[in-house]
Design a protein around this motif. Structure first.
Motif, mmCIF file in Angstrom:
data_model
loop_
_atom_site.group_PDB
_atom_site.id
_atom_site.type_symbol
_atom_site.label_atom_id
_atom_site.label_comp_id
_atom_site.label_asym_id
_atom_site.label_seq_id
_atom_site.Cartn_x
_atom_site.Cartn_y
_atom_site.Cartn_z
ATOM 1 N N GLU A 254 11.735 -53.209 43.137
ATOM 2 C CA GLU A 254 10.855 -52.696 42.085
ATOM 3 C C GLU A 254 10.579 -51.209 42.291
ATOM 4 N N SER A 257 13.689 -49.158 41.227
ATOM 5 C CA SER A 257 13.851 -49.154 39.764
ATOM 6 C C SER A 257 12.840 -48.238 39.080
ATOM 7 N N LYS A 258 11.579 -48.381 39.459
ATOM 8 C CA LYS A 258 10.535 -47.584 38.810
ATOM 9 C C LYS A 258 10.650 -46.105 39.161
ATOM 10 N N SER A 259 10.992 -45.796 40.399
ATOM 11 C CA SER A 259 11.119 -44.394 40.814
ATOM 12 C C SER A 259 12.281 -43.715 40.103
ATOM 13 N N LYS A 261 13.545 -44.513 37.134
ATOM 14 C CA LYS A 261 13.152 -44.300 35.734
ATOM 15 C C LYS A 261 12.218 -43.097 35.614
ATOM 16 N N MET A 685 4.487 -44.216 36.230
ATOM 17 C CA MET A 685 5.525 -45.241 36.216
ATOM 18 C C MET A 685 5.862 -45.815 37.584
ATOM 19 N N GLY A 686 5.467 -45.136 38.653
ATOM 20 C CA GLY A 686 5.860 -45.563 39.995
ATOM 21 C C GLY A 686 5.113 -46.786 40.473
ATOM 22 N N VAL A 687 5.481 -47.249 41.658
ATOM 23 C CA VAL A 687 4.852 -48.437 42.227
ATOM 24 C C VAL A 687 3.445 -48.109 42.721
#
Length: 727
Positions: A254, A257-259, A261, A685-687
């Motif tokens: 996760e 993916s988020k980083s 994007k 958007m990050g974790v």
């Protein structure tokens, strides 16, 4: 002219071909080993999942040979779990084991149990064991350094199956074992691990050859445990576990993916901003920025540089900072065009006049990153590594690629001033005169931050919200399959933990992670046994998708606090020395460092008032702010130095400072904006684990821009006025 155009076309084509080749290489790789492929970039445990454990060497004055042998034996053990596992030394007295495993398939606590806490293993005869139990001086016959291996097996050679443990000794150990068994036939050889008896097999005959068998063990599980205990303790050095970290693979995927994007979206926004603000040069800078990202990916992949979650944050931050050099150059070009130069001469002058500011600014940031690499640990080293690579690459792309493409554009006939824009005459304001107001505002903010230390102490018992790295203890992050509020976790989960694990409800701190189903439970340092009980209690009574945990001893946490202070002090001193040398005036260095202390205190106030977690990333955040903030300060100092030589002698020093700040104002705003955008997108958007880190970085970016404009120039003027007679 035709030759210049031809060369320009060739330069553009070569650039496009290299970019295309770089993209292909990053996607597909080259050669049998797929060199350069982005997917081949090694990921840290926080991005792929797994466990790490740090041991402290208890044995005094270990030799290099003993440390090497211990590392080798640990490596052999972790190879049973992962071919990508690694053992490496930290400092003079620590060994860290990292084992990437899918925690959805393997129980990390079982691996920790199997790996164990390598302690002291001794073989002794009955006489010496009696002395040992009485607390008297004794001599052991063999120790862990004499054992090569131990394996549990089922012996089928007899009438009935027998559970046995086979022992393999070193050459020296074989001789010792032969002597002790020969002298104790019919008696027991007692095996003691960490001062506890684990087995006492009877000697049936003198054993030679370096191999032995312990037979007649009640069951295979007992044999396996005995073999593991002997194997664990069979190390040249005695080790003590002081830290472990278990990361779920799902959380890692996760985070990646988020980083990614966030990075793509942030890059797109910055390119758009650059084109809007700087037109043709902005478009060229965007092309150079794409090349920058490709080069960064290739370097990480080819160099085998392990990428961590903070490392990804460092990349995204460095993308924003990569625009900085371009902004300095383009602002200079606009100023040259406003002075009446044609585009060709303005471009040449822009690069020439921006060079010293770019080099000085980036070197000071490198100083902070270098200190962070030396004093940081684990994933924070990853942040420092990617930041340093990013800084060097940003200079290369700006001074080489951007320059090449911009000169090509000029040679291809793009010479209309409207395509580049002219700088407007800056409105000179009384920055020095109004600085007292800014000083007062800053002082109030700093005092408020200090005052909240007392408020926090009275309310929570601690002046700051120290995280695990600074306090020691165990933190367990549970991802439930449904949302758990703080109240629900307290009412449903805490009673289970107190009953099944034996923890006191008062000693369990709970924190929910906004926007997720994650709940963080913080306790005092749990033993490996209690940590496993904790996990089992959660899994057996609640629906969970993943559990990650981290345990840090007070020894580690105390060192991290000390390292944080040392890192900030060393960075500030080195920056002071560098600036003083480069500007031939210690007052420039002194005012810059005073402004940096100001920035650190303001961000510290954010931590204090906002009760943000103060941990390992705190060091990274502070040093990044130091390096980034000094960048804008150097731009202003560079302009002051230049204006002192070129402005009319009738202008007093105060006017020189005000003019210099006004001339560099838009540059400060634009570079702060582009970097802020990148970090802000990662914040959104990050974790969750990066939220506080990115939030404080944003606060630092804003504070750095403010201090560069409102604090540093006036401070230099005040020092100049005090120690020199100025008008």
């Amino acid at each position: 002219m035709k030759k210049a155009k031809r060369n320009a076309v060739i330069a553009v084509l070569v650039f496009l071909l290299l970019v295309a080749g770089g993209v292909y290489m990053a996607i597909e790789g080259v050669g049998a080993e797929e060199s350069g492929k982005a997917k081949n970039i090694p990921l840290g445990l926080d991005l792929q999942g797994g466990l790490s454990v740090t041991y402290e060497i208890v044995t005094e004055n270990p030799t290099k040979e003993e440390i090497a042998a211990t590392k080798d034996k640990l490596q052999r053990r972790i190879d049973n779990y992962s071919s990508e596992g690694e053992v490496y030394q930290e400092g003079n007295s620590r060994l860290t084991v990292e084992i990437p495993v899918d925690t959805t398939k393997y129980d990390a606590h079982e691996i920790l149990d199997d790996l164990g806490q390598p302690g002291k293993l001794e073989f002794m005869d009955e006489t010496n064991y009696q002395l040992f139990t009485e607390g008297k001086d004794y001599e052991y016959a063999l120790n862990g350094a004499d054992v090569k291996n131990a394996e549990a097996r089922i012996d089928t050679s007899g009438v009935t199956e027998d559970n046995v443990v086979t022992l393999d000794f070193t050459d020296e150990g074989a001789k010792k074992f032969e002597d002790v068994t020969g002298a104790n036939i019919g008696k027991s050889i007692v095996i003691v691990y960490d001062n506890k008896l684990v087995s006492a097999p009877q000697v049936q005959s003198k054993i030679s050859g370096g191999n032995a068998v312990i037979n007649h063990i009640e069951d295979f599980e007992t044999a396996t445990n005995l073999a593991n205990t002997i194997k664990i303790g069979a190390l040249p050095l005695e080790l003590k576990q002081i830290q472990y970290n278990i990361v779920g693979a799902k959380l890692g995927r996760e985070a990646v993916s988020k980083s990614l994007k966030a990075g793509v979206i942030g890059l797109a926004i910055i390119c758009l901003l650059m084109i809007i603000i700087y037109l043709v040069p902005g478009f060229i800078a965007s092309l150079a920025l794409v090349a920058y990202v490709i080069l960064l990916v290739l370097i990480l992949s080819i160099g085998g540089i392990t990428l961590t979650l903070p490392g990804m944050a460092g990349i995204i931050l460095s993308i924003g900072m990569a625009v900085d050099a371009n902004v300095i150059i383009f602002t200079r070009i606009k100023e040259e065009l406003a002075d009446g130069k044609n585009v060709r001469n303005a471009v040449a002058a822009g690069f020439s006049k921006a060079l010293s500011a770019i080099v000085d600014g980036n070197i000071t940031t490198l100083i902070a990153a270098f200190v962070l690499m030396l004093l940081g640990s684990g994933s924070i080293k990853g942040f420092a590594t990617t930041l340093m690579i990013g800084i060097v690459l940003s200079m290369f792309t700006a001074l080489v690629i951007t320059k090449m493409l911009l000169n090509a554009a000029v040679n291809l006939g793009i010479t209309n001033v409207k395509c580049y824009g002219k700088a407007k005459e800056p409105k000179v304001r009384g920055f020095v005169k109004n600085s007292k107001i800014c000083f007062a505002i800053s002082l109030i903010a700093i005092i408020a931050g200090i005052a909240f230390l007392g408020v926090n102490k009275a309310k929570d018992g601690s002046i700051l919200n120290f995280s695990l790295e600074f306090t020691g203890g165990t933190s367990t992050t549970v991802t439930f399959e449904e949302e758990y509020t703080l109240q629900r976790a307290e009412s449903e989960v805490i009673p289970v933990l107190t009953e099944k694990v034996g923890l006191s409800a008062a000693n369990i701190q709970i924190q929910t992670v906004e926007g997720t189903n994650q709940v963080i439970f913080k306790t005092s340092l749990l033993s490996e046994e209690d940590a496993e009980k904790f996990d089992n209690a959660i899994k057996e009574n609640f629906k969970v998708s993943e559990i990650s945990s981290q345990s840090i001893s007070s020894t580690i946490s105390g060192e991290m606090q000390k390292d944080a202070i040392i890192a900030i002090v060393i960075s500030s001193i080195l920056m002071l020395i560098y600036i003083a040398i480069r500007f031939s005036d210690v007052k420039f260095g002194a005012s810059a460092v005073l402004a940096l202390i100001h920035d650190v205190m303001i961000v510290f106030a954010v931590y204090s008032i906002g009760k943000l977690a103060v941990g390992n990333t705190f060091i990274a955040c502070m040093l990044t702010i130091l390096g980034y903030s000094i960048n804008a300060t150097i731009i202003i100092f560079d302009r002051i130095r230049e204006n002192l030589k070129t402005m009319d002698k009738k202008n007093n020093i105060e006017n020189v400072v005000n003019t210099s700040i006004a001339q560099t104002f838009t540059r400060t705003i634009y570079t702060s904006l582009t970097t802020f955008v990148m970090v802000f997108v990662l914040f959104i958007m990050g974790v969750a684990s990066l939220k506080e880190f990115t939030f404080t970085l944003m606060a630092g970016i804003v504070c750095g821009a403010y201090s560069s404009v409102c604090i540093t120039g006036p401070l230099w003027y005040m020092l100049k006025k005090k120690f020199n007679k100025v008008k």
